[in-house]
Motif scaffolding. Structure first.
Motif, PDB file in Angstrom:
ATOM      1  N   TYR A 171      95.774  31.192 -32.686  1.00 14.81           N
ATOM      2  CA  TYR A 171      97.067  31.823 -32.916  1.00 14.81           C
ATOM      3  C   TYR A 171      97.134  32.569 -34.237  1.00 14.81           C
ATOM      4  O   TYR A 171      98.193  33.033 -34.643  1.00 14.81           O
ATOM      5  CB  TYR A 171      98.172  30.779 -32.829  1.00 14.81           C
ATOM      6  N   MET A 172      95.983  32.699 -34.904  1.00 11.00           N
ATOM      7  CA  MET A 172      95.925  33.595 -36.051  1.00 11.00           C
ATOM      8  C   MET A 172      96.194  35.031 -35.611  1.00 11.00           C
ATOM      9  O   MET A 172      96.639  35.859 -36.405  1.00 11.00           O
ATOM     10  CB  MET A 172      94.561  33.494 -36.738  1.00 11.00           C
ATOM     11  N   ILE A 173      95.904  35.314 -34.352  1.00  8.83           N
ATOM     12  CA  ILE A 173      96.159  36.622 -33.747  1.00  8.83           C
ATOM     13  C   ILE A 173      96.885  36.389 -32.426  1.00  8.83           C
ATOM     14  O   ILE A 173      96.377  35.679 -31.557  1.00  8.83           O
ATOM     15  CB  ILE A 173      94.850  37.397 -33.499  1.00  8.83           C
ATOM     16  N   GLN A 174      98.060  36.976 -32.263  1.00  8.30           N
ATOM     17  CA  GLN A 174      98.806  36.824 -31.017  1.00  8.30           C
ATOM     18  C   GLN A 174      99.371  38.170 -30.567  1.00  8.30           C
ATOM     19  O   GLN A 174      99.800  38.969 -31.400  1.00  8.30           O
ATOM     20  CB  GLN A 174      99.965  35.846 -31.191  1.00  8.30           C
ATOM     21  N   VAL A 175      99.370  38.389 -29.263  1.00 11.24           N
ATOM     22  CA  VAL A 175     100.013  39.554 -28.654  1.00 11.24           C
ATOM     23  C   VAL A 175     101.181  39.075 -27.810  1.00 11.24           C
ATOM     24  O   VAL A 175     101.027  38.189 -26.970  1.00 11.24           O
ATOM     25  CB  VAL A 175      99.025  40.358 -27.785  1.00 11.24           C
ATOM     26  N   MET A 176     102.347  39.645 -28.042  1.00 12.24           N
ATOM     27  CA  MET A 176     103.519  39.304 -27.240  1.00 12.24           C
ATOM     28  C   MET A 176     103.400  39.955 -25.869  1.00 12.24           C
ATOM     29  O   MET A 176     103.193  41.167 -25.763  1.00 12.24           O
ATOM     30  CB  MET A 176     104.797  39.763 -27.943  1.00 12.24           C
ATOM     31  N   GLN A 177     103.547  39.163 -24.820  1.00 10.53           N
ATOM     32  CA  GLN A 177     103.440  39.698 -23.462  1.00 10.53           C
ATOM     33  C   GLN A 177     104.784  40.150 -22.914  1.00 10.53           C
ATOM     34  O   GLN A 177     104.841  40.876 -21.921  1.00 10.53           O
ATOM     35  CB  GLN A 177     102.790  38.659 -22.553  1.00 10.53           C
ATOM     36  N   ASP A 178     105.852  39.727 -23.552  1.00 13.62           N
ATOM     37  CA  ASP A 178     107.187  40.199 -23.194  1.00 13.62           C
ATOM     38  C   ASP A 178     107.479  41.434 -24.037  1.00 13.62           C
ATOM     39  O   ASP A 178     107.676  41.345 -25.246  1.00 13.62           O
ATOM     40  CB  ASP A 178     108.221  39.107 -23.466  1.00 13.62           C
ATOM     41  N   THR A 179     107.465  42.611 -23.410  1.00  7.68           N
ATOM     42  CA  THR A 179     107.652  43.863 -24.151  1.00  7.68           C
ATOM     43  C   THR A 179     109.072  44.423 -24.013  1.00  7.68           C
ATOM     44  O   THR A 179     109.301  45.596 -24.294  1.00  7.68           O
ATOM     45  CB  THR A 179     106.643  44.916 -23.666  1.00  7.68           C
ATOM     46  N   SER A 180     110.012  43.588 -23.608  1.00  8.91           N
ATOM     47  CA  SER A 180     111.388  44.063 -23.438  1.00  8.91           C
ATOM     48  C   SER A 180     112.012  44.391 -24.794  1.00  8.91           C
ATOM     49  O   SER A 180     111.628  43.853 -25.836  1.00  8.91           O
ATOM     50  CB  SER A 180     112.230  42.995 -22.734  1.00  8.91           C
ATOM     51  N   HIS A 181     112.999  45.279 -24.758  1.00 10.63           N
ATOM     52  CA  HIS A 181     113.708  45.640 -25.986  1.00 10.63           C
ATOM     53  C   HIS A 181     114.472  44.446 -26.545  1.00 10.63           C
ATOM     54  O   HIS A 181     114.611  44.300 -27.763  1.00 10.63           O
ATOM     55  CB  HIS A 181     114.674  46.796 -25.724  1.00 10.63           C
ATOM     56  N   GLU A 182     114.957  43.586 -25.642  1.00  7.86           N
ATOM     57  CA  GLU A 182     115.703  42.418 -26.087  1.00  7.86           C
ATOM     58  C   GLU A 182     114.831  41.497 -26.939  1.00  7.86           C
ATOM     59  O   GLU A 182     115.260  41.003 -27.991  1.00  7.86           O
ATOM     60  CB  GLU A 182     116.251  41.649 -24.885  1.00  7.86           C
ATOM     61  N   THR A 183     113.593  41.286 -26.490  1.00  3.30           N
ATOM     62  CA  THR A 183     112.686  40.424 -27.237  1.00  3.30           C
ATOM     63  C   THR A 183     112.268  41.084 -28.547  1.00  3.30           C
ATOM     64  O   THR A 183     112.122  40.418 -29.575  1.00  3.30           O
ATOM     65  CB  THR A 183     111.449  40.083 -26.391  1.00  3.30           C
ATOM     66  N   ALA A 184     112.078  42.393 -28.521  1.00  2.00           N
ATOM     67  CA  ALA A 184     111.749  43.107 -29.760  1.00  2.00           C
ATOM     68  C   ALA A 184     112.881  42.957 -30.777  1.00  2.00           C
ATOM     69  O   ALA A 184     112.635  42.748 -31.980  1.00  2.00           O
ATOM     70  CB  ALA A 184     111.489  44.575 -29.462  1.00  2.00           C
TER      71      ALA A 184
END
Length: 413
Positions: A171-184
């Motif tokens: 988890y030193m490097i993570q990519v968010m899989q939820d790309t919704s504007h709400e999550t951003a």
């Protein structure tokens, strides 16, 4: 606790582990990551093709930024290896002194902590940002655009696999899989876990982050970049530089968007540069004086002067003096990269002094505003603000400082 808070907590825990790694370990892991990118090239390109298949209705310049080729993946790998070769800023002593009370004070470089990066269709950012944050001791949460999701996930999986192979926290490097504007939007408010946000992309994205974030933001800027052709310019040099600055890769922020020409050379130079740009189908837009020389040129509007086209378009402004050129550029630029073409030393120095931008060039293409070209291995972005960092941001810009004070029983009187 929602998913985003879990991601933040994981990053915070991982950052504490990462900040304690030795430089040797970090460098070894980075070299392995670079090798792994090469080994999984086919897998990465397959994921990228899936993203491209879903991007058929997007603008050509946007698709260009989204596309990964074998050459671009190799550049990502080379960037990681270059970062591994760079000096590690963490733990460096900036300065030290002894006070009248006998305290020994040292200012030491430390990681920023957890860095959140919000970016658009630039999957190379996933690798570049991971390399720089890892080497500088920061955990990173990457939120790319939905258009590049499959590519970003695949690149992250490759990098996390190397961390696991070295018994390090993935988890030193993570990519968010939820790309919704709400999550951003929620990510921008995550002050409990994220120490700084860095947006990369369009002016619209950057301003949305700057205006809505509660987490501190390092602003990276759009590039409305100008090239000024001075009355003392070598016109062939000017033509070569402009063609490169516009056409090599028009979709990026360091591509030139405007040509400012001194009136004493405009009659000779404007037809010359128009002819040089013709094979690339560059549309020229011009002010009234440019239209008098090239009657078929598209009239430039007031809106044109401030636009970042990211396309095969350039606007032309004719001026009567260096001062007028500087005033025009400072009025409409985005503080990114500006260049003067001249053989006059005094003019070049005046341009360097008075242009308000992160990078100011003499007789060179604006396309060199790039972390790799500057010797940083890669870049986290190009900052156009004036606080903390400005210009291409490398390892040092991803650190802060703390004061370490050693005493032998002192108390304040």
């Amino acid at each position: 606790m929602d998913d985003l808070q879990v991601i933040g907590q994981q990053a915070q825990t991982a950052e504490r582990e990462l900040s304690q790694l030795s430089t040797i370990t970090k460098n070894q892991v980075l070299v392995q990551m670079a090798q792994s990118l090469r080994q999984h090239q086919a897998e990465i390109m397959l994921a990228n093709q899936r993203d491209l298949n879903s991007a058929s209705d997007l603008a050509v310049n946007f698709v260009d930024r989204l596309t990964l080729t074998a050459e671009r993946i190799e550049q990502m790998a080379l960037g990681m290896e270059k970062v591994a070769q760079l000096s590690d800023p963490i733990g460096n002593i900036e300065k030290g002194w002894r006070t009248e009370a006998g305290l020994m004070i040292e200012q030491q470089r430390v990681p920023l902590g957890v860095i959140g990066i919000i970016y658009e269709a630039r999957p190379n950012v996933t690798a570049d940002a991971s390399a720089l944050t890892f080497k500088s001791g920061n955990a990173v949460i990457l939120r790319g655009g939905k258009e590049a999701l499959q590519t970003n996930i695949t690149v992250c999986d490759v990098l996390q696999s190397v961390l696991k192979q070295n018994d390090l926290n993935p988890y030193m490097i993570q990519v968010m899989q939820d790309t919704s504007h709400e999550t951003a939007d929620k990510m921008m408010q995550l002050t409990e876990y994220i120490d700084v946000l860095i947006p990369r992309g369009s002016a619209r994205l950057i301003q949305a982050v700057v205006q809505n974030a509660k987490v501190p933001v390092i602003e990276t800027g759009a590039g409305n970049c100008h090239i000024y052709v001075d009355e003392f310019a070598q016109l062939q040099m000017a033509s070569d530089i402009i063609v490169n600055a516009k056409t090599q890769r028009p979709s990026v922020c360091n591509a030139a968007e405007k040509i400012v020409i001194h009136s004493s050379v405009v009659k000779e130079f404007l037809p010359k540069i128009a002819e040089a740009l013709k094979p690339f189908n560059v549309e020229l837009r011009g002010d009234k004086r440019a239209q008098e020389i090239l009657p078929d040129i598209t009239p430039a509007t007031e809106e044109d002067w401030g636009l970042e086209y990211n396309d095969f378009i350039m606007a032309v402004k004719v001026v009567d003096s260096l001062d007028e050129a500087i005033d025009h550029i400072n009025k409409y630029n985005t503080k990114h990269s500006e260049s003067i073409i001249t053989d006059n030393y005094e003019n070049s120095e005046k341009f360097l002094r008075e242009i308000d931008a992160a990078c100011v060039y003499v007789n060179a293409s604006t396309r060199f505003t790039d972390g790799f070209e500057f010797g940083f291995g890669a870049e986290i972005g190009i900052s156009t603000q004036k606080l903390h960092a400005r210009g291409p941001m490398g390892l040092n810009e991803l650190t802060s400082t703390k004061y370490v004070i050693r005493g032998n029983g002192q108390i304040r009187k």
